[in-house]
Design a protein around this motif. Structure first.
Motif, PDB file in Angstrom:
ATOM      1  N   ALA A 259      48.381  31.267 -36.348  1.00 26.85           N
ATOM      2  CA  ALA A 259      48.386  32.519 -37.108  1.00 26.85           C
ATOM      3  C   ALA A 259      47.394  32.417 -38.261  1.00 26.85           C
ATOM      4  N   PRO A 260      46.088  32.375 -37.965  1.00 29.33           N
ATOM      5  CA  PRO A 260      45.103  32.191 -39.036  1.00 29.33           C
ATOM      6  C   PRO A 260      45.100  33.312 -40.069  1.00 29.33           C
ATOM      7  N   LEU A 261      45.498  34.530 -39.679  1.00 29.57           N
ATOM      8  CA  LEU A 261      45.591  35.643 -40.627  1.00 29.57           C
ATOM      9  C   LEU A 261      47.039  36.079 -40.830  1.00 29.57           C
ATOM     10  N   GLY A 262      47.979  35.178 -40.523  1.00 28.74           N
ATOM     11  CA  GLY A 262      49.393  35.481 -40.726  1.00 28.74           C
ATOM     12  C   GLY A 262      50.056  36.156 -39.559  1.00 28.74           C
ATOM     13  N   ILE A 263      49.293  36.463 -38.501  1.00 29.21           N
ATOM     14  CA  ILE A 263      49.835  37.113 -37.312  1.00 29.21           C
ATOM     15  C   ILE A 263      49.704  36.146 -36.142  1.00 29.21           C
ATOM     16  N   PRO A 264      50.793  35.698 -35.534  1.00 30.72           N
ATOM     17  CA  PRO A 264      50.683  34.763 -34.405  1.00 30.72           C
ATOM     18  C   PRO A 264      49.832  35.354 -33.287  1.00 30.72           C
ATOM     19  N   GLN A 265      48.911  34.551 -32.784  1.00 37.04           N
ATOM     20  CA  GLN A 265      48.064  35.016 -31.701  1.00 37.04           C
ATOM     21  C   GLN A 265      47.632  33.836 -30.843  1.00 37.04           C
ATOM     22  N   GLN A 266      47.221  34.162 -29.617  1.00 34.92           N
ATOM     23  CA  GLN A 266      46.770  33.128 -28.691  1.00 34.92           C
ATOM     24  C   GLN A 266      45.345  32.715 -29.041  1.00 34.92           C
ATOM     25  N   VAL A 267      45.116  31.401 -29.113  1.00 32.99           N
ATOM     26  CA  VAL A 267      43.787  30.878 -29.384  1.00 32.99           C
ATOM     27  C   VAL A 267      43.476  29.777 -28.374  1.00 32.99           C
ATOM     28  N   ILE A 268      42.229  29.333 -28.392  1.00 32.26           N
ATOM     29  CA  ILE A 268      41.812  28.219 -27.536  1.00 32.26           C
ATOM     30  C   ILE A 268      41.777  26.955 -28.380  1.00 32.26           C
ATOM     31  N   LEU A 269      42.481  25.944 -27.914  1.00 34.61           N
ATOM     32  CA  LEU A 269      42.559  24.655 -28.594  1.00 34.61           C
ATOM     33  C   LEU A 269      41.763  23.615 -27.813  1.00 34.61           C
ATOM     34  N   ILE A 270      41.182  22.682 -28.514  1.00 40.77           N
ATOM     35  CA  ILE A 270      40.580  21.508 -27.891  1.00 40.77           C
ATOM     36  C   ILE A 270      41.332  20.288 -28.400  1.00 40.77           C
ATOM     37  N   ASN A 271      41.965  19.589 -27.492  1.00 41.23           N
ATOM     38  CA  ASN A 271      42.855  18.470 -27.850  1.00 41.23           C
ATOM     39  C   ASN A 271      43.885  18.897 -28.896  1.00 41.23           C
ATOM     40  N   GLY A 272      44.382  20.118 -28.736  1.00 37.08           N
ATOM     41  CA  GLY A 272      45.421  20.640 -29.617  1.00 37.08           C
ATOM     42  C   GLY A 272      44.939  21.098 -30.961  1.00 37.08           C
TER      43      GLY A 272
ATOM     44  N   TYR B 229      39.238  38.304 -35.637  1.00 34.89           N
ATOM     45  CA  TYR B 229      40.048  39.442 -35.204  1.00 34.89           C
ATOM     46  C   TYR B 229      41.447  38.950 -34.841  1.00 34.89           C
ATOM     47  N   THR B 230      42.441  39.790 -35.091  1.00 38.20           N
ATOM     48  CA  THR B 230      43.812  39.405 -34.761  1.00 38.20           C
ATOM     49  C   THR B 230      44.164  39.728 -33.313  1.00 38.20           C
ATOM     50  N   LYS B 231      43.380  40.560 -32.653  1.00 32.48           N
ATOM     51  CA  LYS B 231      43.622  40.834 -31.240  1.00 32.48           C
ATOM     52  C   LYS B 231      43.089  39.674 -30.400  1.00 32.48           C
ATOM     53  N   SER B 232      43.653  39.491 -29.225  1.00 31.72           N
ATOM     54  CA  SER B 232      43.259  38.392 -28.345  1.00 31.72           C
ATOM     55  C   SER B 232      41.862  38.625 -27.783  1.00 31.72           C
ATOM     56  N   HIS B 233      41.265  37.548 -27.324  1.00 32.79           N
ATOM     57  CA  HIS B 233      39.927  37.689 -26.734  1.00 32.79           C
ATOM     58  C   HIS B 233      39.986  38.553 -25.476  1.00 32.79           C
ATOM     59  N   THR B 234      41.107  38.523 -24.773  1.00 30.17           N
ATOM     60  CA  THR B 234      41.250  39.353 -23.573  1.00 30.17           C
ATOM     61  C   THR B 234      41.279  40.831 -23.938  1.00 30.17           C
ATOM     62  N   ALA B 235      42.026  41.180 -24.993  1.00 32.46           N
ATOM     63  CA  ALA B 235      42.076  42.574 -25.438  1.00 32.46           C
ATOM     64  C   ALA B 235      40.704  43.038 -25.927  1.00 32.46           C
ATOM     65  N   LEU B 236      40.004  42.169 -26.657  1.00 32.93           N
ATOM     66  CA  LEU B 236      38.683  42.543 -27.162  1.00 32.93           C
ATOM     67  C   LEU B 236      37.704  42.727 -26.004  1.00 32.93           C
ATOM     68  N   LYS B 237      37.792  41.873 -25.007  1.00 37.60           N
ATOM     69  CA  LYS B 237      36.927  42.013 -23.826  1.00 37.60           C
ATOM     70  C   LYS B 237      37.218  43.324 -23.112  1.00 37.60           C
ATOM     71  N   ASN B 238      38.487  43.692 -23.005  1.00 38.99           N
ATOM     72  CA  ASN B 238      38.840  44.968 -22.369  1.00 38.99           C
ATOM     73  C   ASN B 238      38.281  46.140 -23.149  1.00 38.99           C
TER      74      ASN B 238
ATOM     75  N   ILE C 222      37.994  29.941 -43.192  1.00 40.15           N
ATOM     76  CA  ILE C 222      37.298  28.705 -43.535  1.00 40.15           C
ATOM     77  C   ILE C 222      38.043  27.579 -42.837  1.00 40.15           C
ATOM     78  N   ASN C 223      37.378  26.929 -41.903  1.00 39.83           N
ATOM     79  CA  ASN C 223      37.999  25.866 -41.093  1.00 39.83           C
ATOM     80  C   ASN C 223      39.320  26.314 -40.477  1.00 39.83           C
ATOM     81  N   GLY C 224      39.299  27.540 -39.951  1.00 42.32           N
ATOM     82  CA  GLY C 224      40.451  28.052 -39.218  1.00 42.32           C
ATOM     83  C   GLY C 224      41.586  28.567 -40.073  1.00 42.32           C
ATOM     84  N   LYS C 225      41.381  28.639 -41.388  1.00 46.69           N
ATOM     85  CA  LYS C 225      42.452  29.073 -42.297  1.00 46.69           C
ATOM     86  C   LYS C 225      41.961  30.201 -43.194  1.00 46.69           C
ATOM     87  N   SER C 226      42.918  31.007 -43.644  1.00 51.06           N
ATOM     88  CA  SER C 226      42.643  32.080 -44.581  1.00 51.06           C
ATOM     89  C   SER C 226      43.488  31.867 -45.832  1.00 51.06           C
TER      90      SER C 226
END
Length: 551
Positions: A39-52, A168-177, A193-197
């Motif tokens: 939740a980088p902007l306080g809203i839980p969302q799906q992101v892509i992780l590399i090694n977590g 953006y707080t919307k998922s990459h799939t929603a933005l692509k649509n 900044i480094n994934g945090k707000s």
């Protein structure tokens, strides 16, 4: 194994060995790419992780190291990583864009093997497929100088990476649509900044701690999607020492405009009162400013940072003047750009001028972007593979755009956009922005000399304003509203290379092209053979490899 296939394998193995010096060290990594929730902007969302991790792990290398990364794609769709700024000399196979590589299928893995050859500096990596960059998967990539090549400043107390980006707080799939349906993305929801707000006056844990009196190196990269970001540190000067692989004259700055895709390295000395200070990243050139803060703390202090935040500059004339203040450090003992001697670029005759005008139009009811009236579309068979297998005529046409765009472009053609450029020619490229928005453009496989940026339209008479002595050698250049920027470079790196808008919305909707730089000799001296682990797809899937290059 059949005799012909065995010979091909043996020659390819020999060429793989030839591509590296046996004395250059190897470093091996395993990266697991997965979805996760943050939740980088306080809203839980799906992101892509590399090694977590979000952002992904910092990749720390040294010039000429062999970097071997086994990437496991655990997403539900194909995926690729590209290494922004690394030149991959003679080796566009490792560039990790859809014009050179088949995406890694879901549930499988692919091993990248590359050398940051004769490069030093600050870079980053990110996903190049679909809109995956909007979900994360990016991280810092630094290439340190070998001990034999000193850098023009004292070793800092520590070396740190700062990734700034709009979000953006919307998922990459929603933005692509959204984009696929003809909608625009609009303004970003926040800045990270480094994934945090962070919030002014909030309970922000320090991102970095500094010892009083010590000097630190910070590598600042804009890994965002569309927004120029101004970066500043409360109460501290930043001494600029390097950008995108080039040491620069060491001027002090209160703030820096970092355009999308660009990286700066600065030295910051902890020479103020021992307490907390805010780092600030805020958008530029948007109707509404969006910003964030991160805390930089002096060791042993718990005094909170002042709520008086330094303001960002106003207008783009300030930014243009800052661009003109950047100068290459010609006396630094760092790796020179290839070919050797090209730092005398002002004395090389230009053999070709290519003007790329950004184009926007509606095609079949949906907005598309392009260059010179052509909006690029990816092909099922990567362009490089089609070319290498001698089947390019079945996939794309060369030179569908002219070097000089039409005076007025009213339509957009949607097709693969590939320019053929003669090997080892010295070329002038003009990026012309006819719109009111800020743009930035990137070229894979090279560094170029950013010799000028001015308002208005480019004409040959503008060459008298070029900096032909100490323009910075870099890989991403900004173009201001209703303005142009000029770059000069020698196309000496054989391969298929991407020129793209760093505004990812525009890039996804066609504002990119590829340059094919072919060596007439087809020799290992100029280009490496296709790696044996290369995924084959499209019309070349299942075909035997062509006769490999030899010395």
């Amino acid at each position: 194994m059949q005799g012909g296939r065995l010979l091909t394998v043996l020659v390819c193995l020999a060429s793989t060995v030839a591509m590296v010096n046996a004395g250059d060290p190897y470093f091996y990594y395993t990266w697991n790419v997965t979805y996760g929730t943050v939740a980088p902007l306080g809203i839980p969302q799906q992101v892509i992780l590399i090694n977590g991790q979000f952002p992904g792990p910092n990749l720390n290398s040294t010039s000429n190291n062999n970097v071997v990364i086994n990437v496991f794609n655990n997403l539900d769709e194909p995926f690729l990583l590209t290494w922004s700024g690394l030149q991959h000399r003679k080796n566009s196979w490792q560039d990790g864009v859809t014009g050179t590589s088949c995406p890694i299928p879901a549930g499988t893995n692919f091993t990248y093997h590359f050398q940051p050859k004769d490069q030093i500096g600050s870079y980053f990596y990110y996903p190049s497929t679909a809109l995956h960059r909007f979900a994360g998967g990016f991280g810092g990539l630094r290439v340190n100088s070998r001990l034999l090549i000193p850098v023009p400043y004292a070793d800092p107390e520590d070396d740190r990476t700062i990734l700034i980006n709009d979000w953006y707080t919307k998922s990459h799939t929603a933005l692509k649509n959204f984009l696929d349906s003809g909608r625009t993305l609009g303004s970003p929801d926040g800045v990270l900044i480094n994934g945090k707000s962070g919030k002014i006056g909030g309970n922000n844990a320090p991102l970095f701690t500094m010892k009083p009196g010590k000097t630190y190196k910070y590598r600042i990269c804009n890994v965002g999607f569309k927004s120029t970001l101004n970066f500043r540190i409360q109460g501290h000067k930043m001494k600029l020492v390097e950008m995108e692989g080039s040491h620069v004259l060491q001027n002090d700055y209160d703030s820096l405009d970092v355009h999308v895709g660009q990286c700066f390295a600065v030295l910051v000395t902890a020479d103020q009162v021992a307490k907390n200070y805010y780092m600030v990243a805020s958008t530029r050139f948007l109707k509404k400013e969006v910003s964030t803060v991160g805390v930089m703390s002096y060791e042993g202090s718990n005094v909170q940072a002042s709520n008086e935040i330094p303001k960002a500059p106003v207008g783009w004339a300030w930014s243009l003047n800052q661009f003109r203040s950047f100068r290459w450090n010609l006396t630094a003992s760092a790796a020179r750009p290839n070919p050797q001697g090209s730092y005398h670029y002002g004395k090389i005759n230009i053999t070709r001028t290519i003007k790329l005008a950004n184009t926007k139009n509606v095609v079949n009811g949906k907005v598309r972007f392009g260059f010179n009236g052509v909006s690029h579309v990816d092909t099922e068979t990567p362009l490089k593979l089609a070319e290498y297998f001698g089947m390019s005529e079945k996939v794309f046409k060369y030179n569908v755009i002219k070097d000089e765009p039409a005076a007025k472009i009213t339509t957009l053609t949607v097709e693969p956009n590939v320019l053929n450029i003669t090997f080892r020619t010295f070329v002038e490229v003009i990026f012309e922005n006819h719109e009111k928005s800020m743009q930035s453009f990137h070229l894979d496989g090279y560094s170029f000399f950013a010799v000028a940026s001015e308002p208005g339209r480019w004409t040959p008479e503008k060459r008298k304003n070029y900096n032909l002595l100490d323009a910075v050698s870099r890989h991403t250049v900004q173009v201001y509203p209703k303005s142009w920027s000029a770059i000069l470079l020698t196309f000496d790196n054989a391969g298929m290379w991407n020129i793209r808008s760093e505004n990812w919305e525009r890039r996804y909707l066609g504002q990119q092209l590829y340059v094919s730089v072919l060596s007439p000799e087809k020799s290992l001296r100029d280009e490496y053979n296709i790696p044996l682990n290369t995924n084959l797809c499209g019309i070349v899937k299942g075909l035997p490899l062509p006769t490999p290059y030899t010395i």
